[in-house]
Design a protein around this motif. Sequence first.
Motif, mmCIF file in Angstrom:
data_model
loop_
_atom_site.group_PDB
_atom_site.id
_atom_site.type_symbol
_atom_site.label_atom_id
_atom_site.label_comp_id
_atom_site.label_asym_id
_atom_site.label_seq_id
_atom_site.Cartn_x
_atom_site.Cartn_y
_atom_site.Cartn_z
ATOM 1 N N LEU A 146 8.358 57.346 11.099
ATOM 2 C CA LEU A 146 8.812 58.169 11.011
ATOM 3 C C LEU A 146 9.194 58.845 12.747
ATOM 4 O O LEU A 146 9.918 59.517 13.056
ATOM 5 C CB LEU A 146 7.897 59.064 10.168
ATOM 6 C CG LEU A 146 7.356 58.978 8.602
ATOM 7 C CD1 LEU A 146 6.704 59.465 7.996
ATOM 8 C CD2 LEU A 146 8.840 59.235 8.178
ATOM 9 N N VAL A 147 8.594 58.679 13.277
ATOM 10 C CA VAL A 147 8.644 59.481 14.417
ATOM 11 C C VAL A 147 9.687 58.646 15.526
ATOM 12 O O VAL A 147 9.999 59.479 15.488
ATOM 13 C CB VAL A 147 6.747 59.890 15.935
ATOM 14 C CG1 VAL A 147 7.453 59.675 17.144
ATOM 15 C CG2 VAL A 147 6.036 60.163 14.776
ATOM 16 N N SER B 137 21.706 64.522 16.212
ATOM 17 C CA SER B 137 22.007 66.357 16.351
ATOM 18 C C SER B 137 22.740 66.025 17.591
ATOM 19 O O SER B 137 23.385 67.131 17.563
ATOM 20 C CB SER B 137 20.730 67.390 15.915
ATOM 21 O OG SER B 137 19.640 66.625 16.726
ATOM 22 N N SER C 28 12.952 59.927 13.852
ATOM 23 C CA SER C 28 12.750 61.926 13.914
ATOM 24 C C SER C 28 13.685 61.774 15.625
ATOM 25 O O SER C 28 14.366 62.199 15.948
ATOM 26 C CB SER C 28 11.512 62.810 13.877
ATOM 27 O OG SER C 28 10.640 62.173 14.304
ATOM 28 N N ALA D 111 16.996 61.191 14.740
ATOM 29 C CA ALA D 111 17.401 61.782 14.620
ATOM 30 C C ALA D 111 17.931 63.527 15.263
ATOM 31 O O ALA D 111 18.576 64.028 15.530
ATOM 32 C CB ALA D 111 17.147 62.895 13.728
#
Lengths: 293, 451
Positions: B10-11, B21, B14, B17
């Motif tokens: 998950l880290v 962005s 993200s 991500a």
Amino acid sequence: MEKVMSNKLVIALYVLPSLLLIMGIIYIPIVLTGYYGLNQWDGISKMVFIGLDNYKELVQDSAFWHSALHSLLLALFSGVSLIGYLGIAMVLSGKIKGANLLRKIYLVPMLLSSVAIAQLWLKIYHPTNGVLNSLLVSLGVDNPPSWLAEPSIVLIALFIPIIWQYAGFYILIYYAALKNIPESLMEAARIDGASPWQIATRIKLPLISEVIKVTVVLSVVGSLKYFDLIYVMTDGGPNGASEVMASYMYHKAFRSFDFGYGSAIGFFLLLICLVATFLIRKATASKETIQYS
Amino acid sequence: MPRNKITKSLVLTSMLALVLSGCGGGNGNNTAANNTAAPADTAASTEAPAPKVTLKMMHLWPAGSSAQQNKLVGQIIGDYQKEHPNVTIKQEVLENEQYKNKLKVLSASNELPDVGITWAAGFMEPYVMGGLFAPLDDILGGEQLKDKFVPGTTEAYAVDGKTYALPIELNISPIYYNKDIFAKYNLQVPTTYDEFKQVVKTLSDNGVAPIALGNKDRWTGSLWYMYLADRIAGSDTLKKATNGTGSFDDLGLIQAAAEVQTLVDMNAFNKGFNGLSNDEGKSEFMNEKAAMYLMGTWELPNFTTNPDIPQEFKDKVGFFKFPTVEGGKGNINSWVGGPGVGLFVAESSEVKEEAKAFVEYFVAKWGQDSVTTAGVIPATKVDTSNSELPQLYVDLLNELNNASSITLFADVQMKPNAAQVHLDMIQALFGTAVTPEQFAAKHKEAVDKGN
């Protein structure tokens, strides 16, 4: 810019990273911990689902309730010491000589790591070579106590360094809040003939009441899950006399290889912290919000 | 541990991500991904034919408190790397208690070091059952180590006929004493428990702490209980009680617990022992404030070879066997001890074969050098003919050869949960917070629970 921000995809893109982070490192582990608590698991071999058995055992576990009592005592103790911190912050925020220096002195313990603090206080409390007992002996006490070895006093001996450790933090918060109050309010009060005591209790306290609430929650929840200093200084001993909920959880999970039970304690601890927060907020909820002007 | 993996991924997502962005769109992302992927590919394809290997080793001899052992490990690793230039060995060093904790944390997430240290029997069992340790029978029977071990040492590391770690120490626990302090008060080395209590009384009356003890670590106090239990109830009774075939209800064992409290009441131990760690307790002996110290032979370097300890102090240290108790079933030549720590290879290691080769080398070297360099008694046979060994060391080695029985440390032999109860009860017993009967009952309950 406005056009970009109204784009739902962009909003999602900005929010997503931190959302994922928070989910990943906080919420998902919480759910998993709750799930592990329903299993019998030594951390290595296969989990065996046993339903609520761990929680049932927990409710009847007198060692756990002892540790819970100790955590509660710590919470009470730190709650009460907040009054002291507030007093010190009040004095410091007034115009006294050396306030600047004192502020820095109070803050120093915060800069040290818990382990360093623990080592420092271990030296202070050493039964024969420690500063404290040497002092007591020179003052004529024949048989000073072994602070960390006697079940009846070990808790209080541990609370003192914990209070000392966090003093700077809370004083700083109060100090900042007090400095935020416009001087004109106090001046007006002084012209009306209010005493310093009246200014403190009638003007300053109500105006920082929101901050006080926050610190109460912080200190109670922080105390309930407190672990590090106690772990280093006594490891919950002697004979469980200084065991708190978090150290009991640690011992069950990592010493006795009972991760299922440890997780159950962890989840229970979370619930207790939530309930405590809820109760404090209920108890201190004010109907009107006080504003500066 | 699945939880850890999920968190990690998950880290990672993200973070990706975030990059996404930042690039502001799918196209940018693609090129970025391609760019980072390319160098990695080329690196993999241009690797040298003799693959570089990095072995992680975790051990518990910090340079501060176990200087000699630390030096020896460094030496062996240095030699090995010289002989095997493609191998790099990274050490991670922790203090005893921290080591045990970290090992558990790492095993829960299945990230054990390639080579590490474990204790025998009950301590090791969960790791073996969970499939974390690799069987080492092939190197045990290999040319370097075949028939090198003292009989009975590797057995403590075997589960279901397979050996999962190779012992590198063989320990017994004598009572070390300060000859100067004994001489000052005209004391003789005690051979019976009554004499021993007389020694304790004399020292205590003269304001000297008779025995150094740091019982925050609790296994330290366990040694005293074990010896009393052995001398009063006999080694068999104690062995059976700890491995679950007997019971702690035995009258002799209860009497042993009662004797511990008698010693406490006599002020036999230094002040505040229940709040002091073993290192703090030991320093009472090292600073000559306490006259006796019961500890395993792993402390020998501090009394023989360690250059940081003044020779003057080392000369003052003698040892004696735990005295016999009148009417007790124990023999003065039976010891509390056993194979100390051993080396394991992680089953999940990606370089298992290299790790095994290193362990084989390490154990063989350790057996040769630990005697002279570190003053540690290895689990492999010692050749005492060709080296100048400190007298204390030779004496203890002889005692080891004469031992009628060696009882394995209780907290190592018992299963984790029962061991924990035992340790907690030891602290309670020394703190006179439980009666000997309650002490026995709690043990029985824990051993019967079987975990």
